[in-house]
Design a protein around this motif. Structure first.
Motif, PDB file in Angstrom:
ATOM      1  N   VAL A 263       0.841  -1.185   0.000  1.00 13.20           N
ATOM      2  CA  VAL A 263       0.000   0.000   0.000  1.00 13.20           C
ATOM      3  C   VAL A 263       0.884   1.244   0.000  1.00 13.20           C
ATOM      4  CG1 VAL A 263      -1.746   1.302   1.269  1.00 13.20           C
ATOM      5  CG2 VAL A 263      -1.850  -1.197   1.207  1.00 13.20           C
ATOM      6  N   VAL A 264       0.584   2.188  -0.882  1.00  9.10           N
ATOM      7  CA  VAL A 264       1.293   3.463  -0.942  1.00  9.10           C
ATOM      8  C   VAL A 264       0.251   4.559  -0.753  1.00  9.10           C
ATOM      9  CG1 VAL A 264       2.810   4.964  -2.281  1.00  9.10           C
ATOM     10  CG2 VAL A 264       2.969   2.475  -2.546  1.00  9.10           C
ATOM     11  N   PRO A 265      -0.032   4.942   0.497  1.00 11.83           N
ATOM     12  CA  PRO A 265      -1.107   5.908   0.737  1.00 11.83           C
ATOM     13  C   PRO A 265      -0.783   7.282   0.152  1.00 11.83           C
ATOM     14  CG  PRO A 265      -0.432   4.798   2.773  1.00 11.83           C
ATOM     15  CD  PRO A 265       0.612   4.502   1.746  1.00 11.83           C
ATOM     16  N   TYR A 266      -1.787   7.891  -0.445  1.00 11.99           N
ATOM     17  CA  TYR A 266      -1.716   9.283  -0.884  1.00 11.99           C
ATOM     18  C   TYR A 266      -2.755  10.087  -0.122  1.00 11.99           C
ATOM     19  CZ  TYR A 266       1.531   8.671  -4.747  1.00 11.99           C
ATOM     20  OH  TYR A 266       2.667   8.444  -5.490  1.00 11.99           O
ATOM     21  N   ALA A 267      -2.450  11.352   0.129  1.00 10.55           N
ATOM     22  CA  ALA A 267      -3.391  12.259   0.773  1.00 10.55           C
ATOM     23  C   ALA A 267      -3.848  13.301  -0.235  1.00 10.55           C
ATOM     24  CB  ALA A 267      -2.733  12.937   1.977  1.00 10.55           C
ATOM     25  N   HIS A 268      -5.124  13.625  -0.199  1.00  8.11           N
ATOM     26  CA  HIS A 268      -5.658  14.669  -1.076  1.00  8.11           C
ATOM     27  C   HIS A 268      -5.217  16.045  -0.590  1.00  8.11           C
ATOM     28  CE1 HIS A 268      -8.576  17.483  -2.776  1.00  8.11           C
ATOM     29  NE2 HIS A 268      -8.859  16.565  -3.699  1.00  8.11           N
ATOM     30  N   ARG A 269      -5.342  16.274   0.695  1.00 10.22           N
ATOM     31  CA  ARG A 269      -4.882  17.486   1.392  1.00 10.22           C
ATOM     32  C   ARG A 269      -5.726  18.739   1.148  1.00 10.22           C
ATOM     33  NH1 ARG A 269       1.290  18.687   2.838  1.00 10.22           N
ATOM     34  NH2 ARG A 269       1.842  16.737   3.849  1.00 10.22           N
ATOM     35  N   ASP A 270      -6.817  18.623   0.407  1.00  8.18           N
ATOM     36  CA  ASP A 270      -7.702  19.780   0.301  1.00  8.18           C
ATOM     37  C   ASP A 270      -9.148  19.326   0.113  1.00  8.18           C
ATOM     38  OD1 ASP A 270      -8.260  22.501   0.384  1.00  8.18           O
ATOM     39  OD2 ASP A 270      -8.010  22.777  -1.779  1.00  8.18           O
ATOM     40  N   ILE A 271      -9.560  18.366   0.941  1.00  8.85           N
ATOM     41  CA  ILE A 271     -10.941  17.902   0.902  1.00  8.85           C
ATOM     42  C   ILE A 271     -11.827  18.949   1.565  1.00  8.85           C
ATOM     43  CG2 ILE A 271     -12.540  16.134   1.732  1.00  8.85           C
ATOM     44  CD1 ILE A 271     -10.183  14.154   1.615  1.00  8.85           C
ATOM     45  N   LYS A 272     -12.867  19.320   0.864  1.00  8.74           N
ATOM     46  CA  LYS A 272     -13.838  20.305   1.348  1.00  8.74           C
ATOM     47  C   LYS A 272     -15.068  20.217   0.463  1.00  8.74           C
ATOM     48  CE  LYS A 272     -11.721  23.958  -1.490  1.00  8.74           C
ATOM     49  NZ  LYS A 272     -11.101  25.304  -1.493  1.00  8.74           N
ATOM     50  N   PRO A 273     -16.192  20.794   0.854  1.00 10.01           N
ATOM     51  CA  PRO A 273     -17.401  20.699   0.023  1.00 10.01           C
ATOM     52  C   PRO A 273     -17.208  21.243  -1.388  1.00 10.01           C
ATOM     53  CG  PRO A 273     -17.972  21.433   2.233  1.00 10.01           C
ATOM     54  CD  PRO A 273     -16.473  21.415   2.168  1.00 10.01           C
ATOM     55  N   TYR A 321     -10.631  23.834   6.682  1.00  8.96           N
ATOM     56  CA  TYR A 321     -10.689  22.375   6.553  1.00  8.96           C
ATOM     57  C   TYR A 321      -9.310  21.732   6.729  1.00  8.96           C
ATOM     58  CZ  TYR A 321     -15.293  23.454   4.740  1.00  8.96           C
ATOM     59  OH  TYR A 321     -16.583  23.919   4.618  1.00  8.96           O
ATOM     60  N   ARG A 322      -8.326  22.534   7.099  1.00  6.21           N
ATOM     61  CA  ARG A 322      -6.946  22.063   7.215  1.00  6.21           C
ATOM     62  C   ARG A 322      -6.711  21.417   8.579  1.00  6.21           C
ATOM     63  NH1 ARG A 322      -2.877  26.774   6.955  1.00  6.21           N
ATOM     64  NH2 ARG A 322      -4.211  27.239   5.150  1.00  6.21           N
ATOM     65  N   ALA A 323      -6.028  20.272   8.575  1.00  4.82           N
ATOM     66  CA  ALA A 323      -5.758  19.544   9.818  1.00  4.82           C
ATOM     67  C   ALA A 323      -4.805  20.323  10.719  1.00  4.82           C
ATOM     68  CB  ALA A 323      -5.160  18.174   9.502  1.00  4.82           C
ATOM     69  N   PRO A 324      -4.953  20.189  12.044  1.00  5.35           N
ATOM     70  CA  PRO A 324      -4.119  20.972  12.968  1.00  5.35           C
ATOM     71  C   PRO A 324      -2.627  20.717  12.822  1.00  5.35           C
ATOM     72  CG  PRO A 324      -5.445  19.320  14.136  1.00  5.35           C
ATOM     73  CD  PRO A 324      -5.968  19.403  12.758  1.00  5.35           C
ATOM     74  N   GLU A 325      -2.236  19.485  12.467  1.00  4.44           N
ATOM     75  CA  GLU A 325      -0.805  19.183  12.354  1.00  4.44           C
ATOM     76  C   GLU A 325      -0.158  19.878  11.170  1.00  4.44           C
ATOM     77  OE1 GLU A 325      -2.975  15.387  10.832  1.00  4.44           O
ATOM     78  OE2 GLU A 325      -3.288  17.007  12.283  1.00  4.44           O
ATOM     79  N   LEU A 326      -0.967  20.446  10.259  1.00  2.00           N
ATOM     80  CA  LEU A 326      -0.418  21.173   9.118  1.00  2.00           C
ATOM     81  C   LEU A 326      -0.243  22.667   9.405  1.00  2.00           C
ATOM     82  CD1 LEU A 326      -2.351  19.500   6.156  1.00  2.00           C
ATOM     83  CD2 LEU A 326      -0.001  19.081   6.897  1.00  2.00           C
ATOM     84  N   PHE A 327      -0.835  23.139  10.493  1.00  2.00           N
ATOM     85  CA  PHE A 327      -0.655  24.539  10.875  1.00  2.00           C
ATOM     86  C   PHE A 327       0.703  24.766  11.530  1.00  2.00           C
ATOM     87  CE2 PHE A 327      -5.224  24.676  10.346  1.00  2.00           C
ATOM     88  CZ  PHE A 327      -5.462  25.975   9.909  1.00  2.00           C
ATOM     89  N   ASP A 328       1.136  23.802  12.308  1.00  2.00           N
ATOM     90  CA  ASP A 328       2.418  23.899  13.008  1.00  2.00           C
ATOM     91  C   ASP A 328       3.086  22.530  12.933  1.00  2.00           C
ATOM     92  OD1 ASP A 328       4.558  24.653  14.563  1.00  2.00           O
ATOM     93  OD2 ASP A 328       3.478  24.536  16.472  1.00  2.00           O
ATOM     94  N   VAL A 329       3.802  22.297  11.853  1.00  2.00           N
ATOM     95  CA  VAL A 329       4.401  20.984  11.607  1.00  2.00           C
ATOM     96  C   VAL A 329       5.584  20.781  12.547  1.00  2.00           C
ATOM     97  CG1 VAL A 329       5.481  19.487   9.888  1.00  2.00           C
ATOM     98  CG2 VAL A 329       3.662  21.073   9.200  1.00  2.00           C
ATOM     99  N   LYS A 330       5.561  19.685  13.284  1.00  2.00           N
ATOM    100  CA  LYS A 330       6.586  19.391  14.279  1.00  2.00           C
ATOM    101  C   LYS A 330       7.682  18.509  13.693  1.00  2.00           C
ATOM    102  CE  LYS A 330       4.062  21.328  17.561  1.00  2.00           C
ATOM    103  NZ  LYS A 330       4.454  22.636  18.166  1.00  2.00           N
ATOM    104  N   THR A 331       8.894  18.695  14.168  1.00  2.00           N
ATOM    105  CA  THR A 331       9.983  17.794  13.794  1.00  2.00           C
ATOM    106  C   THR A 331       9.842  16.476  14.552  1.00  2.00           C
ATOM    107  OG1 THR A 331      11.395  18.777  15.497  1.00  2.00           O
ATOM    108  CG2 THR A 331      11.578  19.672  13.263  1.00  2.00           C
ATOM    109  N   ASN A 332      10.484  15.447  14.017  1.00  2.00           N
ATOM    110  CA  ASN A 332      10.446  14.098  14.592  1.00  2.00           C
ATOM    111  C   ASN A 332       9.022  13.533  14.640  1.00  2.00           C
ATOM    112  OD1 ASN A 332      13.288  14.106  15.093  1.00  2.00           O
ATOM    113  ND2 ASN A 332      12.910  15.364  16.911  1.00  2.00           N
ATOM    114  N   THR A 333       8.235  13.911  13.642  1.00  2.00           N
ATOM    115  CA  THR A 333       6.900  13.347  13.482  1.00  2.00           C
ATOM    116  C   THR A 333       6.765  12.884  12.026  1.00  2.00           C
ATOM    117  OG1 THR A 333       5.923  15.486  12.885  1.00  2.00           O
ATOM    118  CG2 THR A 333       5.893  14.865  15.221  1.00  2.00           C
ATOM    119  N   THR A 334       5.654  12.230  11.741  1.00  2.00           N
ATOM    120  CA  THR A 334       5.363  11.818  10.365  1.00  2.00           C
ATOM    121  C   THR A 334       3.963  12.280  10.006  1.00  2.00           C
ATOM    122  OG1 THR A 334       6.793   9.870  10.503  1.00  2.00           O
ATOM    123  CG2 THR A 334       5.108   9.872   8.787  1.00  2.00           C
ATOM    124  N   LEU A 335       3.866  13.066   8.953  1.00  2.00           N
ATOM    125  CA  LEU A 335       2.554  13.434   8.434  1.00  2.00           C
ATOM    126  C   LEU A 335       1.958  12.223   7.721  1.00  2.00           C
ATOM    127  CD1 LEU A 335       3.396  16.968   6.966  1.00  2.00           C
ATOM    128  CD2 LEU A 335       2.228  16.454   9.119  1.00  2.00           C
TER     129      LEU A 335
END
Length: 425
Positions: A263-273, A321-335
């Motif tokens: 599996v190679v997951p992809y994210a859309h990153r701009d899902i909204k109505p 509609y943006r996820a909170p982890e994209l407002f302040d991206v932390k080091t040593n994490t995985t999006l």
């Protein structure tokens, strides 16, 4: 440096939007309809359907067949590099083949006669019912609402499209056969004709000619072929080869190759109505606008990597509609693809209450910070709505600030099915 880059992008975007806005206004007040000639066909540009960033979407009609299209025009003022980025959207449409994901019908690259860059045109199906945001706006104006069952069914269809991205398996079976004859395909037209139309020397062919995934017998997705931008031989798009590499070695971007079949997951990153169209049957949601799509799992090891992803999200992911982890991206994490689950939660909330959870009086009118509200997960279900507890719980499950606490897309579909089953009983 990141702030300066973002500022320059904003200024360029405003400049290009001003050009298209002037063009759109002039086409409205002039008696003669604007026309465009691409890939050997002439199209009437009837009206502007939408805009965003460097792009405009027009309602276009083929003068020969009378067929209507949504024509997306993407300005690439940076030249070949910008074209490559724009063509990744084409690649995404070809990668994810699903009835709830919009298909691309054709595309072209032309020289911008008003500047030094290029323009990418994408031909997409035209859906006369518009998108879910249009229906939300109509509900707001008319004082109407979706029924809970109608919302859940539309939402489930959108989730099925998202699952095709999150559970993506690169396979050789999805690729065109080697040496297959190209059908209608990406054309690069270096120089516009003197009359302002973009000419192409190829003979006019059958509009349904081509090979690829077909949703029905009338339409098929054309193959994109390798072309060059100019005499220097820069490759604009080599999607067939990139997709073959994915099928053989896994997707190469943003990480190490993976084993075939994984599996190679992809994210859309701009899902909204506004990015979920409604098919002409009135019941089938169609996920669209893949310009922000990206391989989902991105390890963040340095502050520079964090800032790059943060700036990318600021440019491509709609704030409410943006996820909170994209407002302040932390080091040593995985999006991860969990960013889409948050956006789906916001989308279902908007269907229910006519606005996202974070478009409130405090954030929109009283000077409050939407970013702070999102990162704190601060929202409330408005009073006066008689929705089932299962429906409310479904929204709340997706709007967990911690990505690890959100359900995955299969769990979301399972939860939605339970709500539908209860409502249908």
């Amino acid at each position: 440096l990141a702030t300066m880059s973002s500022l320059m992008w904003t200024l360029q975007s405003l400049q290009e939007k001003a050009k298209d806005a002037i063009y759109a206004l002039s086409s409205c007040i002039c008696r003669e309809q604007a026309t465009l000639k691409i890939n050997g066909r002439t199209f009437k540009l009837l009206k502007v359907l939408g805009e965003g960033g460097f792009s405009f979407v027009y309602l276009a009609q083929d003068e020969t067949s009378g067929r209507m299209f949504a024509l997306k025009k993407i300005r690439c003022p940076t030249g070949a590099e910008g074209v490559r980025e724009a063509m990744r959207e084409v690649e995404a449409y070809r990668r994810f083949r699903h009835p709830n994901i919009i298909r691309i019908l054709d595309s072209a690259v032309v020289q911008d006669r008003d500047g030094d860059g290029q323009i990418v045109y994408l031909f997409l199906p035209y859906y006369k019912r518009g998108n879910l945001q249009d229906q939300i706006n109509s509900n707001t104006i008319n004082g109407t609402r979706f029924s809970e069952l109608e919302m859940c069914r539309l939402f489930r269809g959108a989730c099925l499209g998202v699952r095709a991205m999150h559970d993506y398996h690169p396979t050789k079976e999805t690729l065109p056969p080697a040496g297959a004859p190209p059908g209608p395909s990406t054309q690069v037209i270096p120089h516009p004709a003197e009359n302002g139309h973009h000419e192409h020397d190829a003979d006019e062919g059958d509009e349904h000619e081509g090979q690829g995934f077909a949703y029905d017998t009338r339409d098929s997705v054309p193959l994109m072929i390798r072309r060059t931008v100019d005499d220097e031989g820069d490759v604009v798009f080599d999607g067939d080869q990139e997709l073959r590499n994915e099928a053989t070695n896994g997707a190469p971007e943003n990480g190490e190759p993976v084993e075939q079949g994984a599996v190679v997951p992809y994210a859309h990153r701009d899902i909204k109505p506004g990015n979920i169209m409604v098919a002409d049957d009135g019941t089938t949601p169609i996920l669209m606008d893949f310009g922000s799509a990206i391989r989902a799992r991105i390890p963040i090891k340095t502050r520079q990597q964090a800032l790059v992803q943060q700036d990318l999200a600021a440019e491509q992911s709609t704030m409410p509609y943006r996820a909170p982890e994209l407002f302040d991206v932390k080091t040593n994490t995985t999006l991860t693809e969990a960013v889409d689950i948050w956006s789906l939660g916001c989308t279902l909330f908007a269907l229910a209450y006519n606005h996202s959870p974070f478009e409130t009086n405090a954030t929109m009118e009283q000077g409050g910070s939407m970013a702070m509200a999102v990162m704190g997960g601060v929202y409330k279900h408005p009073p006066g709505y008689q929705y089932s507890q299962g429906f409310r719980n479904l929204i709340d499950a997706m709007l967990k600030v911690s990505p690890e606490e959100r359900p995955d897309i299969n769990q979301v579909i399972e939860m939605t099915d339970k709500v539908i089953s209860t409502l249908s009983a």
